[in-house]
Design an enzyme around this catalytic site. Structure first.
Site, PDB file in Angstrom:
ATOM      1  N   GLU A  33      21.249  19.124  23.740  1.00 57.58           N
ATOM      2  CA  GLU A  33      20.861  19.293  24.701  1.00 57.58           C
ATOM      3  C   GLU A  33      21.948  18.610  25.532  1.00 57.58           C
ATOM      4  OE1 GLU A  33      18.340  20.550  26.984  1.00 57.58           O
ATOM      5  OE2 GLU A  33      19.654  19.736  28.482  1.00 57.58           O
ATOM      6  N   GLY A 176      12.582  34.723  49.565  1.00 60.79           N
ATOM      7  CA  GLY A 176      12.021  35.034  48.460  1.00 60.79           C
ATOM      8  C   GLY A 176      10.707  34.659  48.557  1.00 60.79           C
ATOM      9  N   GLU A 183       5.158  28.257  46.095  1.00 60.27           N
ATOM     10  CA  GLU A 183       4.900  26.838  45.792  1.00 60.27           C
ATOM     11  C   GLU A 183       5.714  25.848  46.619  1.00 60.27           C
ATOM     12  OE1 GLU A 183       3.502  27.679  40.894  1.00 60.27           O
ATOM     13  OE2 GLU A 183       5.127  26.469  41.384  1.00 60.27           O
ATOM     14  N   ALA A 312       7.513  28.762  31.343  1.00 57.95           N
ATOM     15  CA  ALA A 312       7.369  27.822  30.091  1.00 57.95           C
ATOM     16  C   ALA A 312       6.660  27.997  28.961  1.00 57.95           C
ATOM     17  CB  ALA A 312       6.981  26.461  30.606  1.00 57.95           C
ATOM     18  N   HIS A 436     -23.702  25.870  34.390  1.00 59.64           N
ATOM     19  CA  HIS A 436     -24.167  26.086  35.885  1.00 59.64           C
ATOM     20  C   HIS A 436     -24.105  24.853  36.407  1.00 59.64           C
ATOM     21  CE1 HIS A 436     -25.648  28.051  39.524  1.00 59.64           C
ATOM     22  NE2 HIS A 436     -26.834  27.196  39.352  1.00 59.64           N
TER      23      HIS A 436
HETATM   24  P1  NAI Z   1      10.761  35.534  41.501  1.00 63.08           P
HETATM   25  O1  NAI Z   1      11.284  36.606  40.644  1.00 63.08           O
HETATM   26  O2  NAI Z   1       9.203  35.005  41.091  1.00 63.08           O
HETATM   27  O3  NAI Z   1      10.520  35.729  42.996  1.00 63.08           O
HETATM   28  C1  NAI Z   1      11.804  36.030  43.705  1.00 63.08           C
HETATM   29  C2  NAI Z   1      11.233  36.816  44.987  1.00 63.08           C
HETATM   30  O4  NAI Z   1      12.401  37.166  45.836  1.00 63.08           O
HETATM   31  C3  NAI Z   1      10.857  38.379  44.702  1.00 63.08           C
HETATM   32  O5  NAI Z   1       9.642  38.395  45.264  1.00 63.08           O
HETATM   33  C4  NAI Z   1      11.882  39.171  45.150  1.00 63.08           C
HETATM   34  O6  NAI Z   1      11.343  40.492  45.782  1.00 63.08           O
HETATM   35  C5  NAI Z   1      12.446  38.502  46.388  1.00 63.08           C
HETATM   36  N1  NAI Z   1      13.843  38.752  46.624  1.00 63.08           N
HETATM   37  C6  NAI Z   1      14.569  39.003  45.708  1.00 63.08           C
HETATM   38  N2  NAI Z   1      16.137  39.261  46.461  1.00 63.08           N
HETATM   39  C7  NAI Z   1      15.696  39.004  47.930  1.00 63.08           C
HETATM   40  C8  NAI Z   1      16.600  39.249  48.842  1.00 63.08           C
HETATM   41  N3  NAI Z   1      17.679  39.334  49.109  1.00 63.08           N
HETATM   42  N4  NAI Z   1      15.826  38.736  50.144  1.00 63.08           N
HETATM   43  C9  NAI Z   1      14.333  38.296  50.071  1.00 63.08           C
HETATM   44  N5  NAI Z   1      13.752  38.486  49.240  1.00 63.08           N
HETATM   45  C10 NAI Z   1      14.368  38.711  47.724  1.00 63.08           C
HETATM   46  O7  NAI Z   1      11.683  34.272  41.271  1.00 63.08           O
HETATM   47  P2  NAI Z   1      11.633  32.738  41.857  1.00 63.08           P
HETATM   48  O8  NAI Z   1      10.348  32.432  42.822  1.00 63.08           O
HETATM   49  O9  NAI Z   1      13.117  32.311  42.180  1.00 63.08           O
HETATM   50  O10 NAI Z   1      11.128  31.967  40.379  1.00 63.08           O
HETATM   51  C11 NAI Z   1      12.268  32.252  39.286  1.00 63.08           C
HETATM   52  C12 NAI Z   1      11.339  32.216  37.961  1.00 63.08           C
HETATM   53  O11 NAI Z   1      10.796  31.276  37.589  1.00 63.08           O
HETATM   54  C13 NAI Z   1      10.278  33.391  37.735  1.00 63.08           C
HETATM   55  O12 NAI Z   1      10.411  33.996  36.921  1.00 63.08           O
HETATM   56  C14 NAI Z   1       9.127  32.701  38.142  1.00 63.08           C
HETATM   57  O13 NAI Z   1       7.955  33.351  37.157  1.00 63.08           O
HETATM   58  C15 NAI Z   1       9.348  31.474  37.340  1.00 63.08           C
HETATM   59  N6  NAI Z   1       8.490  30.277  38.004  1.00 63.08           N
HETATM   60  C16 NAI Z   1       7.289  30.048  37.668  1.00 63.08           C
HETATM   61  C17 NAI Z   1       6.247  29.269  38.136  1.00 63.08           C
HETATM   62  C18 NAI Z   1       4.849  29.075  37.747  1.00 63.08           C
HETATM   63  O14 NAI Z   1       4.603  29.921  36.611  1.00 63.08           O
HETATM   64  N7  NAI Z   1       3.877  28.665  38.263  1.00 63.08           N
HETATM   65  C19 NAI Z   1       6.823  28.339  39.034  1.00 63.08           C
HETATM   66  C20 NAI Z   1       8.054  28.636  39.586  1.00 63.08           C
HETATM   67  C21 NAI Z   1       9.065  29.593  38.875  1.00 63.08           C
END
Ligand code: NAI
Length: 457
Positions: A33, A176, A183, A312, A436
């Site tokens: 790591e 995005g 979040e 994750a 409940h």
């Molecule tokens: P994401 O893939 O969830 O969302 C990115 C967003 O940006 C999409 O809605 C996309 O359409 C938009 N986008 C792309 N290009 C763009 C542009 N040029 N202008 C404006 N919008 C644009 O990616 P995000 O939020 O960066 O997260 C990355 C990864 O981390 C994801 O796969 C997500 O599932 C994971 N993650 C999961 C969490 C959870 O499970 N609670 C928390 C944070 C991240």
């Protein structure tokens, strides 16, 4: 030369879980790591610190909005104390992994791993050479930075820096409307920033069920987030003070800080994959078969660096499946039962097929829906916004997907994931007794609605 049964590259939730499981199965395990702290993006600069901020700011926001039956005056936000709490939580979690490594007799090499051959790996910083019967690549992902964005880590940032702004920005623009954008946008909105989210597609959370993502947009707007969809950003640049964003069509926006959260990319830089005979696919991912084996059969890969959602817990389950396959020759992972949660308030959660996916695949389905507003517990909590939707096969009644928005819906969907994992029907879930008054009764009623009819609607 160090020699192992299994060498794991990367100690995030994929790699560290795989290492522990492999040690439990009797393998001699080494882990490389590059960071000092174990736990990967999730524990250090992802899931855990963002949840520490989301949980604490949610309470502050509740007080700000006004508590039922109380008047509070003179509320002050102590940002350094909030950030210190977050850092303490991260430290407790990463040290916990160190403890588990020691407990399980897992050897740790700190540095950057590079393949010298299919069997041999070099730790760049220390010059150590490691070889192993099996190698597991769990190097995760990094923020995707588009060519039109100039990230300086201060005015224009990725999710890592947005966890630690030294002051609440007056105006924060998030590029995005995905999980990270919503979040972290919500964290700073709750603390007083004016937040605008710019999403390229016609809806936020575009991979979620359409009905849920449209409801999320409406609810988050009501909460005070400015959300603009169908917006194409063509340039983001830091300036001496703040940052400047240009949209297609010439519109210019200014903000104190800009968070670029348009996705993440698989992280394989410097890994020397070519020396192991592995070529990434067109999206930079490491190709794997159904057992998570790369084209080199003793090298496996899991998590964000391979196909599938970047989550994750998906990486952890893949880690377990991969090492069980190495040790026993078989393993199975049910991808349909992997839930996904957005930890905003209200939460948004999903498991299994969305309606859009069922339509596209021509799978006949029925829908059962139940609103939070009809739940006694939700009313008592003052949390009447949202609903849960159960999608079941039209003929067999098998549950195919469950989606929802509402207070703590992520916790409720753990039960839906179990139902899908056990291949339960809507009738099974609807007949199962639920305590409940509770929020999980909303899921039970939605299942009853899909099978026959709900009681309380
Ligand atoms: P994401 O893939 O969830 O969302 C990115 C967003 O940006 C999409 O809605 C996309 O359409 C938009 N986008 C792309 N290009 C763009 C542009 N040029 N202008 C404006 N919008 C644009 O990616 P995000 O939020 O960066 O997260 C990355 C990864 O981390 C994801 O796969 C997500 O599932 C994971 N993650 C999961 C969490 C959870 O499970 N609670 C928390 C944070 C991240």
């Amino acid at each position: 030369m160090y020699s192992y049964d299994l060498l794991v590259i990367g100690a995030g939730p994929g790699g560290y879980v795989a290492a522990i499981r492999a040690a439990q199965l009797g393998m001699k395990v080494g882990v490389v790591e590059k960071e000092k702290a174990l736990g990967g993006t999730c524990l250090r600069v992802g899931c855990i610190p963002s949840k520490a901020l989301l949980e604490t700011t949610e309470r502050i926001y509740e007080v700000k909005k006004g508590l039922i039956g109380a008047r509070v005056q003179g509320l002050e936000v102590d940002l350094p104390a909030l950030l210190a709490h977050k850092d303490k939580v991260v430290q407790a979690n990463t040290q916990g992994i160190e403890f588990l490594f020691k407990k399980n007799g897992i050897a740790r090499h700190q540095g950057t791993a590079r393949f010298l051959s299919e069997r041999k790996v070099l730790v760049e910083e220390t010059g150590e050479e490691l070889e192993a019967r099996f190698i597991l690549i769990a190097t995760g992902s990094a923020p995707l930075i588009p060519p039109w964005a100039e990230v300086d880590g201060e005015r224009v940032v990725t999710s890592t820096e947005a966890l630690s702004f030294p002051e609440v920005p007056g105006r924060l623009i998030v590029v995005g409307g995905g999980v990270i954008g919503l979040e972290l946008g919500m964290v700073w909105h709750r603390l007083g920033a004016e937040v605008t989210i710019l999403e390229y597609l016609d809806r936020i959370l575009p991979t979620m069920d359409g009905e849920v993502s449209r409801a999320a947009e409406r609810v988050f707007k009501k909460e005070g987030l400015e959300i603009r969809t169908g917006v194409k950003v063509v340039s983001v640049r830091p300036r001496s003070k703040g940052a400047r964003i240009e949209l297609e069509g010439g519109e210019v926006l200014e903000a104190d800080r800009v968070l670029v959260a348009v996705g993440r990319r698989p992280y394989t830089e410097g890994l020397g994959l070519e020396n192991a005979g592995i070529a990434p696919d067109e999206k930079g991912r490491i190709p794997v078969d159904e057992h998570l084996r790369t084209p080199i059969p003793h090298i496996y890969a899991i998590g964000d660096v391979v196909r599938g959602p970047m989550l994750a817990h998906k990486a952890s389950e893949e880690g377990i499946a991969a090492v069980e396959h190495m040790a026993k020759g078989f393993a199975h992972l049910d991808y349909q039962a992997i839930p996904s949660v957005v930890y905003t308030h209200p939460e948004v959660a999903s498991v299994g097929y969305t309606e859009e996916e069922l339509k596209a695949q021509g799978i006949p389905y029925k829908v059962g829906k139940f609103p939070y507003s009809a739940s006694g517990r939700a009313r008592a909590m003052g949390e009447t916004e949202g609903f849960i939707k159960v999608l079941a096969h039209a003929k067999t009644d098998r549950i195919l997907g469950v989606h929802g928005i509402g207070a703590r819906v992520g916790d409720i969907l753990a039960e839906a994931a179990l139902a899908i994992f056990f291949k339960a029907s809507a009738e099974d879930l609807g007949r199962a007794p639920h305590h409940h008054p509770s929020l999980p009764e909303i899921l039970k009623e939605a299942a009853l609605a899909a099978w026959d009819r709900p009681i309380h609607l």
